[in-house]
Design a protein around this motif. Structure first.
Motif, PDB file in Angstrom:
ATOM      1  N   VAL A   6      25.467  21.660 -65.818  1.00 24.94           N
ATOM      2  CA  VAL A   6      26.015  22.939 -65.367  1.00 24.94           C
ATOM      3  C   VAL A   6      25.364  24.092 -66.122  1.00 24.94           C
ATOM      4  N   ARG A   7      25.167  23.931 -67.418  1.00 23.67           N
ATOM      5  CA  ARG A   7      24.532  24.990 -68.203  1.00 23.67           C
ATOM      6  C   ARG A   7      23.088  25.227 -67.738  1.00 23.67           C
ATOM      7  N   ARG A   8      22.378  24.161 -67.426  1.00 23.82           N
ATOM      8  CA  ARG A   8      21.020  24.314 -66.916  1.00 23.82           C
ATOM      9  C   ARG A   8      21.024  24.996 -65.551  1.00 23.82           C
ATOM     10  N   ALA A   9      21.999  24.628 -64.724  1.00 22.37           N
ATOM     11  CA  ALA A   9      22.093  25.234 -63.392  1.00 22.37           C
ATOM     12  C   ALA A   9      22.333  26.739 -63.489  1.00 22.37           C
ATOM     13  N   ARG A  10      23.196  27.152 -64.385  1.00 26.52           N
ATOM     14  CA  ARG A  10      23.472  28.583 -64.542  1.00 26.52           C
ATOM     15  C   ARG A  10      22.265  29.321 -65.105  1.00 26.52           C
ATOM     16  N   ALA A  11      21.532  28.655 -65.982  1.00 27.84           N
ATOM     17  CA  ALA A  11      20.351  29.291 -66.577  1.00 27.84           C
ATOM     18  C   ALA A  11      19.284  29.600 -65.530  1.00 27.84           C
ATOM     19  N   LEU A  12      19.307  28.872 -64.419  1.00 28.15           N
ATOM     20  CA  LEU A  12      18.327  29.094 -63.351  1.00 28.15           C
ATOM     21  C   LEU A  12      18.613  30.375 -62.564  1.00 28.15           C
ATOM     22  N   GLU A  13      19.830  30.921 -62.714  1.00 29.13           N
ATOM     23  CA  GLU A  13      20.214  32.194 -62.088  1.00 29.13           C
ATOM     24  C   GLU A  13      19.902  32.224 -60.587  1.00 29.13           C
ATOM     25  N   GLY A  14      20.355  31.219 -59.888  1.00 26.84           N
ATOM     26  CA  GLY A  14      20.161  31.168 -58.440  1.00 26.84           C
ATOM     27  C   GLY A  14      19.040  30.258 -58.014  1.00 26.84           C
ATOM     28  N   GLY A  15      18.288  29.726 -58.981  1.00 27.19           N
ATOM     29  CA  GLY A  15      17.180  28.867 -58.624  1.00 27.19           C
ATOM     30  C   GLY A  15      17.545  27.402 -58.505  1.00 27.19           C
ATOM     31  N   LEU A  16      18.827  27.100 -58.528  1.00 28.19           N
ATOM     32  CA  LEU A  16      19.277  25.711 -58.420  1.00 28.19           C
ATOM     33  C   LEU A  16      18.969  25.146 -57.044  1.00 28.19           C
ATOM     34  N   ASP A  17      18.288  24.028 -57.011  1.00 24.57           N
ATOM     35  CA  ASP A  17      18.005  23.346 -55.750  1.00 24.57           C
ATOM     36  C   ASP A  17      19.323  23.034 -55.041  1.00 24.57           C
ATOM     37  N   ILE A  18      19.415  23.341 -53.738  1.00 22.98           N
ATOM     38  CA  ILE A  18      20.723  23.214 -53.085  1.00 22.98           C
ATOM     39  C   ILE A  18      21.140  21.752 -52.895  1.00 22.98           C
ATOM     40  N   ASP A  19      20.185  20.847 -52.815  1.00 24.56           N
ATOM     41  CA  ASP A  19      20.564  19.432 -52.753  1.00 24.56           C
ATOM     42  C   ASP A  19      21.125  18.977 -54.100  1.00 24.56           C
ATOM     43  N   THR A  20      20.525  19.464 -55.178  1.00 23.02           N
ATOM     44  CA  THR A  20      21.059  19.167 -56.508  1.00 23.02           C
ATOM     45  C   THR A  20      22.437  19.791 -56.676  1.00 23.02           C
ATOM     46  N   ALA A  21      22.610  20.963 -56.094  1.00 17.21           N
ATOM     47  CA  ALA A  21      23.918  21.626 -56.156  1.00 17.21           C
ATOM     48  C   ALA A  21      24.993  20.745 -55.519  1.00 17.21           C
ATOM     49  N   ASP A  22      24.681  20.189 -54.351  1.00 15.68           N
ATOM     50  CA  ASP A  22      25.630  19.297 -53.685  1.00 15.68           C
ATOM     51  C   ASP A  22      25.939  18.080 -54.548  1.00 15.68           C
ATOM     52  N   THR A  23      24.905  17.551 -55.198  1.00 16.07           N
ATOM     53  CA  THR A  23      25.072  16.370 -56.044  1.00 16.07           C
ATOM     54  C   THR A  23      25.991  16.683 -57.220  1.00 16.07           C
TER      55      THR A  23
END
Length: 238
Positions: free
Chosen positions: A190-207
């Motif tokens: 989650v911390r890595r996802a937030r650090a991407l500031e919107g760059g989180l891959d949406i399939d990874t988001a679902d996972t």
């Protein structure tokens, strides 16, 4: 916070659940003079709030899209602000209504700054608006590529809020070493996802959403299969 859930009006004797109303005011006579009845206080962060987008939907045919999106943003922002995931000591699921509310407020922000709004973006916004308050969330395959970042940002912020409250809940319960370790692993993602500031891959988001839900089910129900599934899924995320 910790509260006593069952309250009794000192004016008329009515008893009600604070968890359902979110108010110390008597639902019968509206008196503010009430007392909690339980001996112990329990964790409670949620409130009796609903995502009501009826006004925004009615405005679609009467007002410019930017005005409609601003109205949606205000409604969604207030809903997110008041929501929590612990009700009467019970950990609640990460629900689609919360995820959609986060997405709507971010899309509205994009629309407010965009020089041009594409047809597919507008249609996707309307699909969110149509079913958000009943918990209908469009599939990932329906998200326009130009809005991938919005979806990723909405999910990462939702996961941050949910992970924080899972942590609060776990600190009050005997979740076991494996559960706590898995919660920490989820937190790293989650911390890595937030650090991407919107760059989180949406399939990874679902996972990650699926993993958070599985882990919460383990905490609530002791479902060992849900814990194993969470660990396996998190291990596969690059």
């Amino acid at each position: 916070m910790k509260i006593r859930g069952t309250r009794e009006c000192q004016n008329c004797g009515t008893q009600w659940s604070y968890y359902d109303t979110g108010s110390v005011a008597c639902p019968t006579c509206e008196s503010m003079q009430s007392v909690g009845l339980e001996d112990d206080r329990v964790q409670h962060t949620d409130s009796a709030v609903t995502l009501d987008l009826a006004e925004a939907r009615e405005a679609v045919d009467e007002r410019p899209l930017r005005e409609v999106s601003a109205l949606v943003a205000d409604t969604a922002r207030e809903y997110v602000r008041k929501r929590g995931f612990i009700k009467g000591g019970e950990l609640q699921p990460l629900d689609d209504t919360y995820l959609v509310a986060q997405e709507l407020r971010h899309i509205a922000d994009v629309f407010s700054r965009a020089l041009e709004i594409r047809d597919d973006e507008e249609l996707y916004f309307f699909s969110l608006l149509r079913g958000a308050d009943t918990g209908e969330r469009p599939a990932t395959a329906d998200v326009p590529e130009s809005l991938y970042e919005v979806r990723g940002l909405a999910v990462s912020e939702s996961l941050h809020d949910y992970h924080d409250e899972m942590g609060d809940w776990v600190r009050e319960h005997d979740a076991g070493r494996e559960g706590r370790n898995t919660l920490e692993t989820l937190g790293e993602h989650v911390r890595r996802a937030r650090a991407l500031e919107g760059g989180l891959d949406i399939d990874t988001a679902d996972t990650l959403v699926s993993s958070a839900r599985d882990l919460a089910r383990y905490f609530r129900e002791g479902d060992e299969n849900a814990l194993v599934s969470t660990r396996d899924t998190l291990d596969r995320i690059e």
